[in-house]
Design a protein around this motif. Structure first.
Motif, PDB file in Angstrom:
ATOM      1  N   ALA A  95       0.846  -1.102  -0.001  1.00  0.00           N
ATOM      2  CA  ALA A  95       0.000  -0.051   0.071  1.00  0.00           C
ATOM      3  C   ALA A  95       0.799   1.119   0.070  1.00  0.00           C
ATOM      4  CB  ALA A  95      -0.963  -0.107   1.312  1.00  0.00           C
ATOM      5  N   LEU A  96       1.934   1.493   0.996  1.00  0.00           N
ATOM      6  CA  LEU A  96       2.810   2.551   0.649  1.00  0.00           C
ATOM      7  C   LEU A  96       3.513   2.527  -0.429  1.00  0.00           C
ATOM      8  CD1 LEU A  96       4.335   1.792   4.308  1.00  0.00           C
ATOM      9  CD2 LEU A  96       3.010   3.935   3.593  1.00  0.00           C
ATOM     10  N   VAL A  97       4.014   1.199  -1.052  1.00  0.00           N
ATOM     11  CA  VAL A  97       4.556   1.455  -2.447  1.00  0.00           C
ATOM     12  C   VAL A  97       3.570   2.107  -3.261  1.00  0.00           C
ATOM     13  CG1 VAL A  97       5.673   0.230  -4.351  1.00  0.00           C
ATOM     14  CG2 VAL A  97       6.346  -0.036  -2.013  1.00  0.00           C
ATOM     15  N   MET A  98       2.225   1.721  -3.510  1.00  0.00           N
ATOM     16  CA  MET A  98       1.181   2.144  -4.264  1.00  0.00           C
ATOM     17  C   MET A  98       1.206   3.601  -4.146  1.00  0.00           C
ATOM     18  SD  MET A  98      -1.476  -0.967  -4.999  1.00  0.00           S
ATOM     19  CE  MET A  98      -1.729  -1.161  -3.220  1.00  0.00           C
ATOM     20  N   ALA A  99       1.013   4.082  -2.903  1.00  0.00           N
ATOM     21  CA  ALA A  99       0.870   5.575  -2.843  1.00  0.00           C
ATOM     22  C   ALA A  99       2.115   6.367  -3.244  1.00  0.00           C
ATOM     23  CB  ALA A  99       0.844   5.829  -1.146  1.00  0.00           C
ATOM     24  N   TYR A 100       3.365   5.787  -3.039  1.00  0.00           N
ATOM     25  CA  TYR A 100       4.506   6.257  -3.786  1.00  0.00           C
ATOM     26  C   TYR A 100       4.535   6.420  -5.303  1.00  0.00           C
ATOM     27  CZ  TYR A 100       9.192   6.449  -6.054  1.00  0.00           C
ATOM     28  OH  TYR A 100      10.061   6.727  -6.706  1.00  0.00           O
ATOM     29  N   LEU A 101       3.919   5.259  -6.054  1.00  0.00           N
ATOM     30  CA  LEU A 101       4.084   5.314  -7.364  1.00  0.00           C
ATOM     31  C   LEU A 101       3.014   6.448  -7.900  1.00  0.00           C
ATOM     32  CD1 LEU A 101       4.158   1.516  -7.898  1.00  0.00           C
ATOM     33  CD2 LEU A 101       6.077   3.260  -8.298  1.00  0.00           C
ATOM     34  N   MET A 102       1.884   6.593  -7.198  1.00  0.00           N
ATOM     35  CA  MET A 102       0.835   7.591  -7.326  1.00  0.00           C
ATOM     36  C   MET A 102       1.464   8.720  -7.366  1.00  0.00           C
ATOM     37  SD  MET A 102      -3.113   6.392  -6.279  1.00  0.00           S
ATOM     38  CE  MET A 102      -2.528   6.114  -4.621  1.00  0.00           C
ATOM     39  N   CYS A 104       4.757  10.067  -6.817  1.00  0.00           N
ATOM     40  CA  CYS A 104       6.100  10.427  -7.381  1.00  0.00           C
ATOM     41  C   CYS A 104       6.233   9.992  -9.091  1.00  0.00           C
ATOM     42  CB  CYS A 104       7.134   9.800  -6.624  1.00  0.00           C
ATOM     43  SG  CYS A 104       7.168  10.653  -4.930  1.00  0.00           S
ATOM     44  N   LYS A 105       5.451   8.930  -9.388  1.00  0.00           N
ATOM     45  CA  LYS A 105       5.280   8.591 -10.964  1.00  0.00           C
ATOM     46  C   LYS A 105       4.083   8.785 -11.544  1.00  0.00           C
ATOM     47  CE  LYS A 105       9.236   6.513  -9.818  1.00  0.00           C
ATOM     48  NZ  LYS A 105      10.730   7.199 -10.308  1.00  0.00           N
ATOM     49  N   GLY A 106       3.256   9.460 -10.782  1.00  0.00           N
ATOM     50  CA  GLY A 106       2.175  10.011 -11.767  1.00  0.00           C
ATOM     51  C   GLY A 106       0.999   8.911 -12.242  1.00  0.00           C
ATOM     52  N   VAL A 107       1.010   7.780 -11.698  1.00  0.00           N
ATOM     53  CA  VAL A 107       0.034   6.704 -12.104  1.00  0.00           C
ATOM     54  C   VAL A 107      -1.074   6.473 -11.324  1.00  0.00           C
ATOM     55  CG1 VAL A 107       2.125   5.454 -13.025  1.00  0.00           C
ATOM     56  CG2 VAL A 107       1.390   4.858 -10.838  1.00  0.00           C
TER      57      VAL A 107
END
Length: 172
Positions: A95-102, A104-107
């Motif tokens: 969940a933390l990694v998905m939040a990061y991807l949203m 910082c990676k704009g997905v």
């Protein structure tokens, strides 16, 4: 002791892998995000920093309070790679990694989920974390690519297509 590579410098695992000195060294880990909810003793391997996320794996636990801080620390780690872990690497840390991807990676959340799932096929954030991720997605992008729905087996996330129609149920 599985470790999953999410990006060139971001890894996801359970607790056991995070405590393995050869794994930490071989992947050039300089930041460990501990989302296990417990204090962990790591091998002494300077210069590894540890960021603790003290949240239990329960639907009402406030994991979203850490989304911004964790994303910023991962993004700001220029000295090496980051390892995000919880107890099993299935709920809190993905969940933390998905939040990061949203952030910082704009997905979208759906894209972040599919990205993490492709690299770690046994993730399963709890329903409360899905709700928090969906709220975070709406705050970032003003729309949702995942929504929560009541099913015969409980509340589950559904992936939406570009028109907002249900494409598939995520945890079915």
């Amino acid at each position: 002791m599985s470790v999953s590579q999410i990006t060139s410098n971001l890894f996801l695992s359970g607790l056991e892998a995070a405590q393995n000195p050869s794994l930490v060294t071989s992947r050039h880990i300089t930041l460990i995000v501990n989302a296990s909810g417990q204090e962990v003793v790591y091998p002494h391997l300077p210069p590894v920093e540890v960021l603790s996320v003290a949240v239990p794996d329960r639907p009402h636990a406030p994991l979203s309070c850490y989304f911004e801080a964790v994303a910023e620390r991962i993004e700001g780690n220029r000295s090496g790679s980051t390892l995000v872990h919880c107890s099993a690497g299935r709920s809190r840390s993905p969940a933390l990694v998905m939040a990061y991807l949203m952030r910082c990676k704009g997905v979208s959340l759906r894209q972040a989920y599919e990205w993490v799932l492709e690299n770690r096929p046994f993730i399963r954030p709890n329903a409360g974390f899905w709700r928090q991720l969906a709220a975070y997605e709406r705050s970032l992008f003003g729309r949702n690519s995942v929504r929560m729905t009541q099913t015969p087996v409980g509340v589950l996330p559904e992936a939406l297509d570009a028109q907002g129609a249900v494409d598939y149920c995520i945890d079915a």
